[in-house]
Motif scaffolding. Structure first.
Motif, PDB file in Angstrom:
ATOM      1  N   THR A 194       0.859  -0.927   0.199  1.00  0.00           N
ATOM      2  CA  THR A 194      -0.353  -0.190  -0.463  1.00  0.00           C
ATOM      3  C   THR A 194       1.063   1.570   0.037  1.00  0.00           C
ATOM      4  O   THR A 194       1.912   1.479   0.300  1.00  0.00           O
ATOM      5  CB  THR A 194      -0.635   0.341   0.714  1.00  0.00           C
ATOM      6  N   THR A 195       0.551   2.346  -0.799  1.00  0.00           N
ATOM      7  CA  THR A 195       0.857   3.877  -0.619  1.00  0.00           C
ATOM      8  C   THR A 195      -0.168   4.849  -0.693  1.00  0.00           C
ATOM      9  O   THR A 195      -1.094   4.360  -0.984  1.00  0.00           O
ATOM     10  CB  THR A 195       1.984   3.477  -1.572  1.00  0.00           C
ATOM     11  N   THR A 196      -0.183   4.943   0.715  1.00  0.00           N
ATOM     12  CA  THR A 196      -1.273   6.144   0.059  1.00  0.00           C
ATOM     13  C   THR A 196      -0.415   7.527   0.838  1.00  0.00           C
ATOM     14  O   THR A 196       0.565   8.481   1.112  1.00  0.00           O
ATOM     15  CB  THR A 196      -1.642   6.024   1.514  1.00  0.00           C
ATOM     16  N   VAL A 197      -1.793   8.661   0.762  1.00  0.00           N
ATOM     17  CA  VAL A 197      -1.419   9.479   0.885  1.00  0.00           C
ATOM     18  C   VAL A 197      -2.756  10.816   1.387  1.00  0.00           C
ATOM     19  O   VAL A 197      -3.998  10.322   1.266  1.00  0.00           O
ATOM     20  CB  VAL A 197      -1.501  11.305   0.161  1.00  0.00           C
ATOM     21  N   LYS A 198      -2.521  11.290   2.966  1.00  0.00           N
ATOM     22  CA  LYS A 198      -3.132  11.665   3.201  1.00  0.00           C
ATOM     23  C   LYS A 198      -2.814  13.237   4.068  1.00  0.00           C
ATOM     24  O   LYS A 198      -2.435  12.695   4.733  1.00  0.00           O
ATOM     25  CB  LYS A 198      -3.991  10.599   4.719  1.00  0.00           C
ATOM     26  N   THR A 199      -3.847  14.033   3.244  1.00  0.00           N
ATOM     27  CA  THR A 199      -2.883  15.692   4.241  1.00  0.00           C
ATOM     28  C   THR A 199      -4.268  15.977   3.345  1.00  0.00           C
ATOM     29  O   THR A 199      -5.252  16.571   2.577  1.00  0.00           O
ATOM     30  CB  THR A 199      -1.505  15.311   3.262  1.00  0.00           C
ATOM     31  N   VAL A 200      -3.595  17.922   4.004  1.00  0.00           N
ATOM     32  CA  VAL A 200      -4.600  18.846   3.135  1.00  0.00           C
ATOM     33  C   VAL A 200      -3.220  20.280   2.892  1.00  0.00           C
ATOM     34  O   VAL A 200      -2.778  19.752   2.893  1.00  0.00           O
ATOM     35  CB  VAL A 200      -5.804  19.586   4.626  1.00  0.00           C
ATOM     36  N   VAL A 201      -4.280  20.640   2.077  1.00  0.00           N
ATOM     37  CA  VAL A 201      -3.409  21.891   1.541  1.00  0.00           C
ATOM     38  C   VAL A 201      -4.278  23.311   1.934  1.00  0.00           C
ATOM     39  O   VAL A 201      -5.913  22.930   1.520  1.00  0.00           O
ATOM     40  CB  VAL A 201      -3.071  22.222   0.093  1.00  0.00           C
ATOM     41  N   PRO A 202      -4.417  24.801   1.532  1.00  0.00           N
ATOM     42  CA  PRO A 202      -5.146  25.402   1.980  1.00  0.00           C
ATOM     43  C   PRO A 202      -5.824  25.910  -0.384  1.00  0.00           C
ATOM     44  O   PRO A 202      -5.234  25.106  -1.107  1.00  0.00           O
ATOM     45  CB  PRO A 202      -4.334  26.621   1.301  1.00  0.00           C
ATOM     46  N   VAL A 203      -6.956  26.243  -0.050  1.00  0.00           N
ATOM     47  CA  VAL A 203      -7.938  26.184  -1.253  1.00  0.00           C
ATOM     48  C   VAL A 203      -7.382  27.445  -1.924  1.00  0.00           C
ATOM     49  O   VAL A 203      -7.046  27.182  -3.038  1.00  0.00           O
ATOM     50  CB  VAL A 203      -9.193  26.705  -1.396  1.00  0.00           C
ATOM     51  N   THR A 204      -5.988  28.238  -1.811  1.00  0.00           N
ATOM     52  CA  THR A 204      -5.966  29.290  -2.372  1.00  0.00           C
ATOM     53  C   THR A 204      -4.691  28.827  -3.167  1.00  0.00           C
ATOM     54  O   THR A 204      -3.638  29.758  -3.525  1.00  0.00           O
ATOM     55  CB  THR A 204      -5.366  30.162  -1.212  1.00  0.00           C
ATOM     56  N   ALA A 205      -3.670  27.713  -2.674  1.00  0.00           N
ATOM     57  CA  ALA A 205      -2.531  27.305  -2.893  1.00  0.00           C
ATOM     58  C   ALA A 205      -2.648  27.054  -4.665  1.00  0.00           C
ATOM     59  O   ALA A 205      -3.294  27.238  -4.919  1.00  0.00           O
ATOM     60  CB  ALA A 205      -2.314  25.518  -2.126  1.00  0.00           C
ATOM     61  N   SER A 206      -1.321  27.055  -5.356  1.00  0.00           N
ATOM     62  CA  SER A 206      -1.195  27.305  -6.920  1.00  0.00           C
ATOM     63  C   SER A 206      -0.220  26.611  -7.098  1.00  0.00           C
ATOM     64  O   SER A 206       0.501  26.748  -6.457  1.00  0.00           O
ATOM     65  CB  SER A 206      -1.423  29.000  -6.775  1.00  0.00           C
ATOM     66  N   GLY A 207       0.131  25.345  -8.492  1.00  0.00           N
ATOM     67  CA  GLY A 207       1.015  25.311  -8.427  1.00  0.00           C
ATOM     68  C   GLY A 207       1.301  23.060  -8.055  1.00  0.00           C
ATOM     69  O   GLY A 207       0.755  22.832  -7.114  1.00  0.00           O
ATOM     70  N   VAL A 208       2.395  23.303  -7.865  1.00  0.00           N
ATOM     71  CA  VAL A 208       3.362  22.289  -6.936  1.00  0.00           C
ATOM     72  C   VAL A 208       2.916  22.177  -5.611  1.00  0.00           C
ATOM     73  O   VAL A 208       3.606  23.622  -4.530  1.00  0.00           O
ATOM     74  CB  VAL A 208       4.454  21.246  -8.292  1.00  0.00           C
ATOM     75  N   VAL A 209       2.690  21.113  -4.901  1.00  0.00           N
ATOM     76  CA  VAL A 209       2.612  21.490  -4.030  1.00  0.00           C
ATOM     77  C   VAL A 209       2.987  20.291  -2.861  1.00  0.00           C
ATOM     78  O   VAL A 209       2.501  18.467  -3.089  1.00  0.00           O
ATOM     79  CB  VAL A 209       0.837  21.811  -2.901  1.00  0.00           C
TER      80      VAL A 209
END
Length: 224
Positions: A194-209
């Motif tokens: 298994t490989t998982t990503v569980k994260t949050v980013v601001p809706v205002t973020a733009s581009g690569v995070v």
């Protein structure tokens, strides 16, 4: 007389043991012949997008499952056949490697729920990661990193074209899970990768995070 009695008791004990053994075999036999095929699935859920205004075209990109040689382990046809309401789906090249892109020209964005490969079956038991892999602990190679059964590394998501207003100061939640292997034959279960990503980013973020990912091997074994 005593000897005859002892032999009778011994015969009864042996018979009882044989009955118990036969019953055990009858219980185990179906499981022994049962075969469960390995899985090869990638479930993507991106929430917090619903109702956010779109500036022309909005794009959300997430990593792709690959092996340690960087080869995709799910075909582009699998993704092309996926139907995601309000979004177009395609694999795109980026400066960081290939990623899975969701694009929309709707007036407002909607949340994404996309299960890919559910029902597909894996034929190789090998480590899998969600790529691009931007950083591993101590910058070890992918092959070396995947020798450990559990670990964290850094991957990326991408956002563009969202135009949130002052009232839209929410977070976009990414829940990504690749699952492979886990088949069973003759009571022997394969490892589940298994490989998982569980994260949050601001809706205002733009581009690569850059975001954290977790790689884990759930050990198989003999199951009765």
């Amino acid at each position: 007389m005593e000897r005859k009695k002892t032999r009778s008791i011994l015969a009864l004990v042996v018979t009882a043991c044989l009955v118990v053994a036969a019953a055990g075999l009858l219980l185990i036999a179906p499981a022994f012949v049962e075969t469960t095929l390995s899985v090869n699935s990638y479930v993507i859920e991106v929430t917090g997008l619903s109702g956010i205004p779109v500036d022309g075209t909005a794009t959300i990109m997430v990593p792709l499952p690959v092996n340690t040689d960087g080869e995709q382990v799910m075909s582009e046809e699998t993704f092309a056949e996926g139907q995601v309401e309000g979004w177009n789906v395609a694999v795109q090249d980026t400066p960081y490697g290939r990623m899975l892109a969701f694009t929309t020209t709707e007036r407002n964005a909607s949340d994404i729920f996309a299960p890919f490969g559910v029902g597909e079956h894996e034929t190789k038991e090998e480590p899998r990661l969600l790529a691009p892999v931007l950083r591993t602990p101590d910058n070890t190679s992918l092959a070396e990193y995947c020798q450990v059964p559990d670990g964290a590394y850094t991957t990326a998501v991408f956002l563009d074209g969202l135009a949130p207003g002052p009232e839209d100061q929410t977070q976009v939640s990414f829940s990504l899970e690749y699952r492979g292997g886990g088949g069973m034959k003759h009571l022997v279960k394969e490892d589940t990768l298994t490989t998982t990503v569980k994260t949050v980013v601001p809706v205002t973020a733009s581009g690569v995070v850059q975001v954290p990912a977790r790689y884990q091997v759930i050990a198989g074994g003999v199951y009765f």
